[in-house]
Design a protein around this motif. Structure first.
Motif, PDB file in Angstrom:
ATOM      1  N   VAL A   1       7.106  14.860  50.433  1.00  0.00           N
ATOM      2  CA  VAL A   1       7.719  15.682  51.487  1.00  0.00           C
ATOM      3  C   VAL A   1       7.737  14.913  52.804  1.00  0.00           C
ATOM      4  O   VAL A   1       6.726  14.380  53.230  1.00  0.00           O
ATOM      5  N   THR A   2       8.924  14.859  53.412  1.00  0.00           N
ATOM      6  CA  THR A   2       9.035  14.258  54.741  1.00  0.00           C
ATOM      7  C   THR A   2       9.652  15.296  55.659  1.00  0.00           C
ATOM      8  O   THR A   2      10.714  15.845  55.351  1.00  0.00           O
ATOM      9  N   VAL A   3       8.972  15.590  56.754  1.00  0.00           N
ATOM     10  CA  VAL A   3       9.487  16.632  57.647  1.00  0.00           C
ATOM     11  C   VAL A   3       8.987  16.365  59.057  1.00  0.00           C
ATOM     12  O   VAL A   3       7.965  15.719  59.263  1.00  0.00           O
ATOM     13  N   ARG A   4       9.770  16.850  60.017  1.00  0.00           N
ATOM     14  CA  ARG A   4       9.444  16.635  61.426  1.00  0.00           C
ATOM     15  C   ARG A   4       9.578  17.970  62.139  1.00  0.00           C
ATOM     16  O   ARG A   4      10.585  18.647  61.995  1.00  0.00           O
ATOM     17  N   ILE A   5       8.561  18.350  62.879  1.00  0.00           N
ATOM     18  CA  ILE A   5       8.624  19.635  63.572  1.00  0.00           C
ATOM     19  C   ILE A   5       8.488  19.401  65.071  1.00  0.00           C
ATOM     20  O   ILE A   5       7.499  18.798  65.522  1.00  0.00           O
ATOM     21  N   GLN A   6       9.506  19.877  65.821  1.00  0.00           N
ATOM     22  CA  GLN A   6       9.538  19.644  67.267  1.00  0.00           C
ATOM     23  C   GLN A   6       8.609  20.595  68.005  1.00  0.00           C
ATOM     24  O   GLN A   6       8.386  21.725  67.576  1.00  0.00           O
ATOM     25  N   LYS A   7       8.116  20.133  69.114  1.00  0.00           N
ATOM     26  CA  LYS A   7       7.285  20.976  69.976  1.00  0.00           C
ATOM     27  C   LYS A   7       8.117  22.163  70.479  1.00  0.00           C
ATOM     28  O   LYS A   7       9.287  22.003  70.825  1.00  0.00           O
ATOM     29  N   GLY A   8       7.532  23.328  70.460  1.00  0.00           N
ATOM     30  CA  GLY A   8       8.209  24.511  70.981  1.00  0.00           C
ATOM     31  C   GLY A   8       9.140  25.194  69.993  1.00  0.00           C
ATOM     32  O   GLY A   8       9.732  26.216  70.302  1.00  0.00           O
ATOM     33  N   SER A   9       9.236  24.639  68.786  1.00  0.00           N
ATOM     34  CA  SER A   9      10.162  25.250  67.827  1.00  0.00           C
ATOM     35  C   SER A   9       9.497  26.397  67.060  1.00  0.00           C
ATOM     36  O   SER A   9       8.291  26.603  67.133  1.00  0.00           O
ATOM     37  N   PHE A  10      10.341  27.143  66.362  1.00  0.00           N
ATOM     38  CA  PHE A  10       9.862  28.260  65.543  1.00  0.00           C
ATOM     39  C   PHE A  10      10.406  28.020  64.142  1.00  0.00           C
ATOM     40  O   PHE A  10      11.610  27.970  63.934  1.00  0.00           O
ATOM     41  N   ILE A  11       9.526  27.881  63.198  1.00  0.00           N
ATOM     42  CA  ILE A  11       9.948  27.438  61.877  1.00  0.00           C
ATOM     43  C   ILE A  11       9.499  28.391  60.779  1.00  0.00           C
ATOM     44  O   ILE A  11       8.346  28.822  60.762  1.00  0.00           O
ATOM     45  N   PHE A  12      10.421  28.735  59.901  1.00  0.00           N
ATOM     46  CA  PHE A  12      10.068  29.521  58.723  1.00  0.00           C
ATOM     47  C   PHE A  12       9.934  28.592  57.527  1.00  0.00           C
ATOM     48  O   PHE A  12      10.786  27.732  57.304  1.00  0.00           O
ATOM     49  N   LEU A  13       8.858  28.780  56.785  1.00  0.00           N
ATOM     50  CA  LEU A  13       8.728  28.104  55.499  1.00  0.00           C
ATOM     51  C   LEU A  13       8.989  29.152  54.443  1.00  0.00           C
ATOM     52  O   LEU A  13       8.295  30.175  54.402  1.00  0.00           O
ATOM     53  N   VAL A  14      10.017  28.949  53.618  1.00  0.00           N
ATOM     54  CA  VAL A  14      10.310  29.936  52.584  1.00  0.00           C
ATOM     55  C   VAL A  14      10.276  29.275  51.210  1.00  0.00           C
ATOM     56  O   VAL A  14      10.252  28.047  51.104  1.00  0.00           O
TER      57      VAL A  14
ATOM     58  N   LEU B   1       6.057  39.920  68.302  1.00  0.00           N
ATOM     59  CA  LEU B   1       4.919  39.297  68.973  1.00  0.00           C
ATOM     60  C   LEU B   1       4.929  37.774  68.795  1.00  0.00           C
ATOM     61  O   LEU B   1       4.716  37.016  69.749  1.00  0.00           O
ATOM     62  N   MET B   2       5.233  37.331  67.574  1.00  0.00           N
ATOM     63  CA  MET B   2       5.259  35.891  67.307  1.00  0.00           C
ATOM     64  C   MET B   2       6.364  35.223  68.134  1.00  0.00           C
ATOM     65  O   MET B   2       6.181  34.115  68.647  1.00  0.00           O
ATOM     66  N   LEU B   3       7.485  35.924  68.254  1.00  0.00           N
ATOM     67  CA  LEU B   3       8.575  35.376  69.057  1.00  0.00           C
ATOM     68  C   LEU B   3       8.160  35.247  70.513  1.00  0.00           C
ATOM     69  O   LEU B   3       8.479  34.259  71.178  1.00  0.00           O
TER      70      LEU B   3
ATOM     71  N   ARG C   1      16.392  31.252  62.684  1.00  0.00           N
ATOM     72  CA  ARG C   1      15.684  30.089  63.197  1.00  0.00           C
ATOM     73  C   ARG C   1      15.730  28.986  62.153  1.00  0.00           C
ATOM     74  O   ARG C   1      16.316  29.170  61.078  1.00  0.00           O
ATOM     75  N   ARG C   2      15.049  27.896  62.456  1.00  0.00           N
ATOM     76  CA  ARG C   2      15.033  26.809  61.478  1.00  0.00           C
ATOM     77  C   ARG C   2      14.285  27.271  60.226  1.00  0.00           C
ATOM     78  O   ARG C   2      13.202  27.851  60.321  1.00  0.00           O
ATOM     79  N   VAL C   3      14.869  27.009  59.091  1.00  0.00           N
ATOM     80  CA  VAL C   3      14.269  27.411  57.816  1.00  0.00           C
ATOM     81  C   VAL C   3      14.065  26.171  56.948  1.00  0.00           C
ATOM     82  O   VAL C   3      14.992  25.392  56.740  1.00  0.00           O
ATOM     83  N   ILE C   4      12.858  26.002  56.483  1.00  0.00           N
ATOM     84  CA  ILE C   4      12.580  24.934  55.531  1.00  0.00           C
ATOM     85  C   ILE C   4      12.242  25.600  54.205  1.00  0.00           C
ATOM     86  O   ILE C   4      11.283  26.374  54.136  1.00  0.00           O
ATOM     87  N   ALA C   5      13.063  25.340  53.195  1.00  0.00           N
ATOM     88  CA  ALA C   5      12.843  25.970  51.894  1.00  0.00           C
ATOM     89  C   ALA C   5      12.174  24.985  50.948  1.00  0.00           C
ATOM     90  O   ALA C   5      12.627  23.846  50.808  1.00  0.00           O
ATOM     91  N   LEU C   6      11.109  25.424  50.342  1.00  0.00           N
ATOM     92  CA  LEU C   6      10.386  24.589  49.385  1.00  0.00           C
ATOM     93  C   LEU C   6      10.557  25.163  47.989  1.00  0.00           C
ATOM     94  O   LEU C   6      10.646  26.376  47.798  1.00  0.00           O
TER      95      LEU C   6
END
Lengths: 295, 232
Positions: free
Chosen positions: B21-34, B179-181, B205-210
């Motif tokens: 797995v290669t992934v990059r997550i930016q500061k301040g972003s909101f990411i869903f892992l599905v 609240l999370m938002l 939002r950004r979605v990363i699907a595994l």
């Protein structure tokens, strides 16, 4: 580490002691029992050594000269004894003194000596003390070889037997103590393991919010050390009570046996036991922490 | 903020939870892992705060290698990351206040700071009136908000939430999402593993699907499932 953190560690340790009170009592009792054994064997060893010392310092070698040894030769032997490097003290008892003493003791019957034609039947003799009582046998053998020495007498075997006894008391004490100490460490380890188990959720949260490993460990370690310390307090009180009774008994029934009752001695015993208790507690805790607290 | 490079995680039981797995997550972003259960979502989050170490590959947090970090540095990594659990993990014998204060005590915060900061976060999660209540007296949604308060109380840079709405009904789930938002809006990065399809679809939002330990989809304004056909 900050001061309030220290307060937190102690608070947590005591809370946990209270919560598992039955197990805490059991561990304290085991520590107390093993320390009682440690304490009584230490006391026995120290007392027997003390007794040997006082007794042995009274032990002398009597070097008896031939009755007709000229004064010059007696003096030579005396000098030789005094200059011996294993000898601490030499007392000369001249034949005249021995005779006077005997006359005094016999009182009226002193006339008997007149029947001997006023000759002095006593030999000159030296009372010799060794620096170390263990050298007495060797010294006695050596003195036997001096010129004009008729006989050498000493409390053959007494000192050796006493020293042997204290040696075996020490060995036996160590063995029993080791076994009981091991049992105590094991029981404390069990107690701490249950505490760790009871608080696994808390520990998990602590880890997830970034508590350092030692921050997590300290309360458990302190708990174990307190268990050990309390055990040593129990052991000391029981031991001292028993010792007081034993001393009283010995001093009335066996007055020739020397026992130590000075406060410095008792304080020393307390220190040894408290240190041993805390060490046992810490060892027990660390075993459990290594095994069950995966930090 | 987070970089994973060719990360593989195989568990001792033989399961390969993550595969290259290669992934990059930016500061301040909101990411869903599905993705389905067992796809590797939880493992991925655990690698970030070093609950697990990768079998191969590199995990960086703020430019620093997480997998090569010394054991005694790990607590300080975790202080920068707040974790929200599906099962809340509140201490039952502690009040709401004490549960949150606990997280501050273990990082050796001052009493003064605790007294000031705990009411502040409780206010933020809307539990200002429940300070001295025990967890069992709270609803599931309220308990989750306490858990979130605890996660943010030390002002982390990143919040990791592993199915935070998994045990909640839809209304409560929405509250938690709001609240999370809000937390994200204040600048904290959020990584959330979730099965909540509606929420993901609404939020865009950004979605990363595994799936099977591999990233099968990574979209900037994604949905829970891949859209089928051009016109939906």
């Amino acid at each position: 580490m900050k001061f309030r953190t220290l307060g937190y560690f102690f608070g947590e340790a005591f809370r946990s002691l209270g919560k598992n009170s039955w197990l805490s009592i059991a561990s304290i009792a085991t520590v107390a029992i093993s320390l009682l054994i440690l304490g009584s064997s230490v006391m026995m060893v120290l007392n027997s050594q003390y007794w040997v010392q006082t007794l042995a310092s009274d032990l002398e070698i009597a070097v008896i000269m031939d009755v007709d040894t000229p004064a010059g030769q007696v003096k030579m032997v005396g000098d030789k004894l005094r200059n011996h490097n294993l000898v601490s003290e030499v007392t000369f008892v001249p034949k005249a003194e021995a005779l006077t003493e005997m006359r005094q003791k016999m009182g009226d019957r002193g006339d008997y000596f007149r029947a001997l034609g006023d000759q002095n039947p006593f030999p000159d003799l030296f009372r010799v003390k060794a620096k170390d009582p263990r050298d007495m046998a060797v010294l006695a053998g050596e003195f036997q070889g001096y010129q004009r020495v008729e006989r050498v007498l000493y409390g053959q075997g007494v000192a050796e037997n006493l020293l042997n006894l204290s040696y075996w008391v020490r060995i036996g004490g160590l063995v029993v103590m080791g076994l009981m100490g091991g049992a105590a460490v094991f029981l404390i380890a069990t107690t701490i393991r249950l505490t760790v188990y009871a608080r696994r959720q808390e520990v998990g949260i602590m880890k997830s919010v970034g508590a350092t490993n030692w921050f997590i460990r300290w309360p458990f370690l302190l708990e174990g050390m307190f268990l050990g310390f309390f055990g040593s307090l129990v052991a000391v009180s029981l031991l001292f009570a028993a010792y007081a009774v034993a001393c009283h008994y010995i001093q009335t029934a066996l007055p020739f046996v020397a026992v130590r009752t000075d406060p410095a001695f008792l304080w020393q015993i307390f220190e040894v036991l408290a240190a041993a208790g805390v060490a046992i507690g810490a060892a027990g805790s660390m075993i459990s922490l290594r095994k069950y607290l995966h930090v | 903020m987070i970089q994973m490079h060719k990360v593989t995680k195989a568990y001792p039981n033989g399961v390969t939870a993550l595969d290259d797995v290669t992934v990059r997550i930016q500061k301040g972003s909101f990411i869903f892992l599905v993705g389905p259960s067992g796809a590797g979502k939880s493992t991925l989050t655990k690698l970030i705060f070093r609950e697990e170490v990768p079998t191969r590959g590199q995990v960086l947090f703020n430019g620093k290698s997480v997998n090569r970090m010394r054991a005694r540095e790990v607590p300080f990594l975790r202080r920068q990351i707040g974790v929200v659990f599906q099962d809340f993990r509140l201490l039952p014998h502690k009040t709401v206040f004490d549960n949150i204060a606990f997280a501050m005590k273990v990082v050796e915060a001052s009493v003064k700071k605790i007294r000031y900061r705990v009411p502040e976060v409780l206010e933020m999660v809307g539990l200002a009136t429940k300070v001295n209540v025990y967890p069992h007296q709270l609803s599931g949604g309220e308990q989750q908000r306490v858990c979130i308060a605890r996660a943010i109380v030390n002002e982390p840079l990143l919040i990791i939430a592993d199915e935070p709405t998994g045990n909640l009904d839809p209304d409560m789930a929405r509250e938690i999402m709001t609240l999370m938002l809000e937390i994200n809006r204040r600048g904290t990065t959020v990584v959330m593993a979730t099965h909540a399809r509606e929420i993901v679809d609404v939020m865009r939002r950004r979605v990363i699907a595994l799936e099977g330990g591999r990233i099968v989809r990574d979209e900037e304004h994604g949905s829970y499932e891949q859209k089928r056909g051009p016109a939906r």
